[in-house]
Design a protein around this motif. Structure first.
Motif, PDB file in Angstrom:
ATOM      1  N   LYS A 449      18.969  -0.810   7.020  1.00 38.90           N
ATOM      2  CA  LYS A 449      18.910   0.266   8.024  1.00 38.90           C
ATOM      3  C   LYS A 449      17.488   0.798   8.099  1.00 38.90           C
ATOM      4  N   ASP A 450      17.046   1.026   9.322  1.00 41.74           N
ATOM      5  CA  ASP A 450      15.720   1.630   9.480  1.00 41.74           C
ATOM      6  C   ASP A 450      15.835   3.154   9.429  1.00 41.74           C
ATOM      7  N   SER A 451      14.755   3.831   9.760  1.00 38.32           N
ATOM      8  CA  SER A 451      14.747   5.300   9.668  1.00 38.32           C
ATOM      9  C   SER A 451      15.735   5.955  10.629  1.00 38.32           C
ATOM     10  N   SER A 452      16.037   5.281  11.727  1.00 39.00           N
ATOM     11  CA  SER A 452      16.987   5.839  12.696  1.00 39.00           C
ATOM     12  C   SER A 452      18.418   5.420  12.421  1.00 39.00           C
ATOM     13  N   GLY A 453      18.638   4.684  11.364  1.00 33.99           N
ATOM     14  CA  GLY A 453      19.987   4.232  11.036  1.00 33.99           C
ATOM     15  C   GLY A 453      20.411   2.978  11.761  1.00 33.99           C
ATOM     16  N   THR A 454      19.512   2.326  12.489  1.00 34.87           N
ATOM     17  CA  THR A 454      19.840   1.100  13.213  1.00 34.87           C
ATOM     18  C   THR A 454      19.685  -0.109  12.291  1.00 34.87           C
ATOM     19  N   GLU A 455      20.572  -1.069  12.459  1.00 40.56           N
ATOM     20  CA  GLU A 455      20.501  -2.277  11.634  1.00 40.56           C
ATOM     21  C   GLU A 455      19.318  -3.139  12.080  1.00 40.56           C
ATOM     22  N   CYS A 456      18.588  -3.655  11.106  1.00 42.30           N
ATOM     23  CA  CYS A 456      17.452  -4.521  11.392  1.00 42.30           C
ATOM     24  C   CYS A 456      17.338  -5.580  10.303  1.00 42.30           C
ATOM     25  N   LYS A 457      16.546  -6.583  10.582  1.00 42.62           N
ATOM     26  CA  LYS A 457      16.342  -7.682   9.638  1.00 42.62           C
ATOM     27  C   LYS A 457      14.963  -7.571   9.017  1.00 42.62           C
ATOM     28  N   VAL A 458      14.906  -7.808   7.712  1.00 47.87           N
ATOM     29  CA  VAL A 458      13.640  -7.906   6.996  1.00 47.87           C
ATOM     30  C   VAL A 458      13.686  -9.166   6.130  1.00 47.87           C
ATOM     31  N   TYR A 459      12.528  -9.569   5.656  1.00 45.09           N
ATOM     32  CA  TYR A 459      12.420 -10.773   4.839  1.00 45.09           C
ATOM     33  C   TYR A 459      11.660 -10.445   3.570  1.00 45.09           C
ATOM     34  N   ILE A 460      11.896 -11.212   2.547  1.00 41.59           N
ATOM     35  CA  ILE A 460      11.208 -11.045   1.265  1.00 41.59           C
ATOM     36  C   ILE A 460      10.220 -12.193   1.124  1.00 41.59           C
ATOM     37  N   CYS A 461       8.970 -11.864   0.993  1.00 43.52           N
ATOM     38  CA  CYS A 461       7.904 -12.853   0.812  1.00 43.52           C
ATOM     39  C   CYS A 461       7.600 -12.964  -0.674  1.00 43.52           C
ATOM     40  N   LEU A 462       7.719 -14.176  -1.215  1.00 47.76           N
ATOM     41  CA  LEU A 462       7.545 -14.394  -2.649  1.00 47.76           C
ATOM     42  C   LEU A 462       6.255 -15.160  -2.892  1.00 47.76           C
ATOM     43  N   PHE A 463       5.387 -14.609  -3.752  1.00 42.72           N
ATOM     44  CA  PHE A 463       4.200 -15.291  -4.247  1.00 42.72           C
ATOM     45  C   PHE A 463       4.420 -15.575  -5.726  1.00 42.72           C
ATOM     46  N   THR A 464       4.145 -16.787  -6.159  1.00 41.16           N
ATOM     47  CA  THR A 464       4.333 -17.135  -7.562  1.00 41.16           C
ATOM     48  C   THR A 464       3.134 -17.917  -8.060  1.00 41.16           C
ATOM     49  N   CYS A 465       2.775 -17.679  -9.314  1.00 41.39           N
ATOM     50  CA  CYS A 465       1.670 -18.392  -9.947  1.00 41.39           C
ATOM     51  C   CYS A 465       2.155 -19.769 -10.385  1.00 41.39           C
ATOM     52  N   ALA A 466       1.361 -20.805 -10.107  1.00 40.17           N
ATOM     53  CA  ALA A 466       1.784 -22.168 -10.419  1.00 40.17           C
ATOM     54  C   ALA A 466       1.775 -22.454 -11.908  1.00 40.17           C
ATOM     55  N   SER A 467       0.995 -21.741 -12.693  1.00 39.95           N
ATOM     56  CA  SER A 467       0.901 -22.026 -14.128  1.00 39.95           C
ATOM     57  C   SER A 467       1.685 -21.027 -14.967  1.00 39.95           C
ATOM     58  N   THR A 468       1.515 -19.727 -14.727  1.00 40.23           N
ATOM     59  CA  THR A 468       2.193 -18.723 -15.552  1.00 40.23           C
ATOM     60  C   THR A 468       3.602 -18.425 -15.078  1.00 40.23           C
ATOM     61  N   ARG A 469       3.978 -18.856 -13.864  1.00 40.81           N
ATOM     62  CA  ARG A 469       5.294 -18.612 -13.259  1.00 40.81           C
ATOM     63  C   ARG A 469       5.558 -17.132 -13.001  1.00 40.81           C
ATOM     64  N   ALA A 470       4.510 -16.322 -12.950  1.00 42.87           N
ATOM     65  CA  ALA A 470       4.670 -14.911 -12.582  1.00 42.87           C
ATOM     66  C   ALA A 470       4.920 -14.803 -11.082  1.00 42.87           C
ATOM     67  N   VAL A 471       5.577 -13.730 -10.662  1.00 37.00           N
ATOM     68  CA  VAL A 471       5.938 -13.567  -9.264  1.00 37.00           C
ATOM     69  C   VAL A 471       5.411 -12.235  -8.740  1.00 37.00           C
ATOM     70  N   HIS A 472       5.249 -12.224  -7.423  1.00 40.19           N
ATOM     71  CA  HIS A 472       4.928 -10.999  -6.691  1.00 40.19           C
ATOM     72  C   HIS A 472       5.791 -10.995  -5.445  1.00 40.19           C
ATOM     73  N   LEU A 473       6.590  -9.931  -5.266  1.00 40.92           N
ATOM     74  CA  LEU A 473       7.525  -9.834  -4.163  1.00 40.92           C
ATOM     75  C   LEU A 473       7.081  -8.749  -3.199  1.00 40.92           C
ATOM     76  N   GLY A 474       7.261  -9.022  -1.913  1.00 38.75           N
ATOM     77  CA  GLY A 474       6.939  -8.039  -0.886  1.00 38.75           C
ATOM     78  C   GLY A 474       7.917  -8.136   0.264  1.00 38.75           C
ATOM     79  N   VAL A 475       8.183  -7.021   0.905  1.00 42.93           N
ATOM     80  CA  VAL A 475       9.107  -6.959   2.037  1.00 42.93           C
ATOM     81  C   VAL A 475       8.289  -7.002   3.315  1.00 42.93           C
ATOM     82  N   VAL A 476       8.648  -7.902   4.222  1.00 41.53           N
ATOM     83  CA  VAL A 476       7.964  -8.019   5.515  1.00 41.53           C
ATOM     84  C   VAL A 476       9.007  -7.846   6.610  1.00 41.53           C
ATOM     85  N   PRO A 477       8.619  -7.248   7.737  1.00 40.93           N
ATOM     86  CA  PRO A 477       9.607  -6.985   8.794  1.00 40.93           C
ATOM     87  C   PRO A 477       9.975  -8.223   9.610  1.00 40.93           C
ATOM     88  N   ASP A 478       9.062  -9.216   9.688  1.00 38.98           N
ATOM     89  CA  ASP A 478       9.338 -10.405  10.491  1.00 38.98           C
ATOM     90  C   ASP A 478       8.507 -11.557   9.947  1.00 38.98           C
TER      91      ASP A 478
END
Length: 693
Positions: A449-478
């Motif tokens: 739900k957005d600020s007005s209570g309307t349903e919307c779609k968001v996506y999770i963008c995942l960045f991961t390190c190739a050697s340490t396997r650490a991750v960084h997650l972020g929410v993107v609107p499109d």
């Protein structure tokens, strides 16, 4: 050399090389031989021969276990000379010497017909040193001769006609020279080879042959001997419809019966010449008659002992007859008895027809039954078959048919497994700074739900390190380029700027391919300005992105376990995503033992910060020692050095514990055997090399 399977590049043994070198030397000497073009010398005054003397052909045959051959001489008066010689190597399969002698006799007969058609001599005489062969030719009408001998006896008599066959001692037989072999020098100087034996021009000196009953009986026994193992009895196949129609050419039982019915219908029309055969469809009775004919033929060729035992009417029954209580019905078909005579079943079910398990007719019947019940299971096929037939080891036969069924393979066949994974990329095992090489991918859409209570779609963008396997997650609107660049800038500011970004090539993203193409081009140009290269994994090679696909799965699983069916806002989702990131960075990278260990398990957080992020960093701090003290520059440097030492310690453990564990593939799949059917779902495309590999 052929029998010992020597290859073209194989170094031959010394004994074989010695024989070969001798043969080559003899071959060079043989090339120097000269043969007279004229058969006879010109008549001299003191010579009794004249131009009007008759000419005769003398054919000598012989064989050994290595070869067999024939020689032909032409005789005129007191002169004789070689006309033609021919030999062949003995077959590789084991064959008796009398039969090889007989094959040499057939070769001589064919040679005789060829030369007699050209030379037209008055008389022809054929010689052999095998008394068994001569007995076979003398008693050609004997019914006890083996088919191998009988067929060749008939052909020899057709070729030679009334020509006389005579006996010649082995030491006087010139054909013996080419079967046992002689040197080139002996061959050149041997008068018997070029002119035949000395007595060939004097008929009164020809050898005489006295046959006796002992040799005759031995010849007959040799002629009827069987060339098979005693432990494998061979039943002679009886004449029947199987000699007219080849059952092995059919794969459809109904078509097979229709062809048989048409053949029987044609035969009946030929027997009644006054009735002209008309084109018409087959009746059920004709199909039924064709089936009955094949069932009887199959049984009479497979159960000869049982049928003879039943027809003899003896009290001592055969083992198979006694076990299955076999009997012949009114149509002459062998059926099984049993103990269900009084059961309320059909007569065919109570007394089924017995069929051999490995006969081609049984294969067609089982295949047809499997198709009749819509390719059902093994048990259903067996139940359907036992309504009419009794097949020993029926379960094994049905399983074999179903295993090779193309329709069942298309529907129930397992997909061909992926090939063995290649070695890991260099950046996966290189001890570099965290997030120097990062992989990126999107999860599926998350509804919030957005600020007005309307349903919307968001996506999770995942960045991961190739050697340490650490991750960084972020929410993107499109999935636009601007949204990704904002997420990338946040990632770079919190972690570090990677020199290589690796991602899917666009076909594995959720969004449309055209949008992803535009996304890739825009992002690629912007990243180049910052010194970062972008690389795509090959198409249809998902194992290249396995190190981020696994983390995508963990992220989605953790998010489902936390939210369930909850309907949250974007702000709450961002908070939960950051907590999931911390949890994933605290996951162990190596095996967790059940025993107590003093050292912490290596996690991505240890490689990033030297400690866990979901626990308190200093457990020994209490409220009593929270006094504010000034820290000097030296203390700060010591703490930084201690922190770096701690991180280096975990990186050293990462090399020893984590990298060595990557040698073993955790998901082991069964290897594929040789397959017969492949269903092509989509065409293949060219693979590209991943930069940095």
């Amino acid at each position: 050399m052929w029998r010992q399977n020597f290859g073209w590049d194989t170094i031959l043994p010394d004994d074989v090389q010695h024989v070969w070198n001798s043969f080559v030397g003899e071959l060079n000497d043989a090339m120097m031989m000269r043969v007279n073009r004229h058969y006879f010398r010109k008549s001299e005054k003191n010579d009794n021969s004249n131009e009007n003397e008759s000419r005769s052909l003398h054919v000598f045959v012989d064989a050994s276990m290595q070869s067999y051959g024939a020689e032909v001489y032409i005789v005129k008066g007191r002169q004789s000379t070689l006309v033609m010689a021919k030999n062949r190597v003995a077959p590789l399969r084991s064959i008796t010497l009398p039969k090889l002698e007989f094959m040499a006799t057939l070769l001589g007969a064919r040679l005789t017909k060829h030369l007699q058609a050209v030379l037209e001599c008055e008389n022809v005489f054929l010689w052999s040193d095998s008394q068994i062969t001569l007995h076979w030719l003398k008693f050609e009408k004997s019914k006890t001769l083996q088919r191998f001998v009988k067929n060749r006896v008939n052909e020899i008599h057709e070729l030679t006609g009334s020509y006389q066959w005579n006996y010649c001692p082995t030491h006087h037989n010139p054909a013996d020279l080419q079967t046992r072999g002689v040197t080139a020098k002996q061959h050149k100087e041997n008068k018997m080879w070029w002119n035949g034996p000395q007595w060939i021009t004097a008929e009164e000196q020809w050898p005489k042959w006295n046959s006796n009953a002992g040799i005759y009986n031995h010849a007959l026994l040799t002629g009827i001997e069987e060339q098979h193992e005693p432990s494998q009895p061979v039943h002679q196949s009886r004449t029947g419809v199987h000699e007219i129609i080849d059952i092995h050419r059919f794969s459809n039982y109904k078509k097979f019966l229709r062809v048989t019915a048409y053949v029987l219908k044609f035969v009946q029309s030929c027997r009644k010449a006054e009735i002209r055969m008309q084109r018409s469809t087959l009746t059920p009775d004709e199909i039924h008659a064709a089936e009955h004919l094949w069932l009887k033929t199959c049984q009479h060729n497979s159960y000869v002992t049982g049928i003879e035992n039943l027809n003899a009417g003896i009290s001592k029954r055969a083992s198979l007859v006694k076990q299955l209580r076999l009997f012949l019905d009114t149509d002459g078909i062998l059926r099984c008895g049993g103990r269900i005579h009084n059961a309320p079943l059909n007569e065919m079910t109570k007394f089924p027809i017995i069929l051999p398990a490995k006969h081609p007719l049984t294969r067609l019947i089982v295949t047809d039954a499997h198709g009749e019940i819509q390719h059902s299971s093994t048990i259903a096929t067996i139940t359907f078959l036992r309504q009419r037939f009794w097949i020993p080891t029926i379960r094994q036969s049905v399983k074999t048919i179903i295993r090779n069924c193309i329709t069942c393979k298309k529907v129930q066949g397992k997909p061909f497994s992926a090939p063995d994974p290649p070695p890991l990329m260099k950046y996966r095992v290189h001890d570099s700074t965290p997030f120097s090489v990062a992989g990126v991918d999107y999860t599926g859409a998350v509804y919030v739900k957005d600020s007005s209570g309307t349903e919307c779609k968001v996506y999770i963008c995942l960045f991961t390190c190739a050697s340490t396997r650490a991750v960084h997650l972020g929410v993107v609107p499109d999935l636009t380029a601007d949204s990704f660049m904002q997420a990338f800038r946040r990632f770079v500011s919190r972690k570090s700027l990677p020199y290589l970004m690796v991602s899917d090539n666009g076909t594995t993203f959720v969004a449309a391919a055209s949008l992803l193409q535009q996304l890739s081009q825009t992002v690629h140009d912007d990243l180049l300005n910052k010194g970062t290269r972008w690389a795509f994994i090959p198409k249809r090679a998902p194992w290249f992105g396995r190190f981020w696909e696994r983390l995508i799965g963990l992220t989605k699983t953790t998010l489902k376990n936390i939210l369930g069916r909850s309907y949250i806002t974007v702000g709450m989702l961002q908070t939960i995503i950051v907590e999931i990131e911390a949890t994933l960075n605290d996951r162990p990278l190596t095996y967790v033992s059940s025993e107590f260990e003093l050292e912490d398990i290596v996690t991505p957080a240890h490689l990033l910060y030297g400690r866990r992020v979901t626990t308190l960093p200093y457990r020994d701090i209490t409220s009593g020692n929270l006094e504010i003290t000034s820290a000097t520059g030296s203390d700060i440097r010591k703490r930084a050095k201690l922190q770096q030492t701690l991180i280096d310690h975990f990186r050293d453990r990462w090399k020893k514990e984590y990298l060595t564990a990557l040698r073993v593939i955790q998901s082991v799949e069964k290897t594929n055997s040789v397959f017969r059917l492949v269903v092509l779902c989509k065409s293949t495309t060219k693979h590209h090399v991943v930069p940095g590999s």
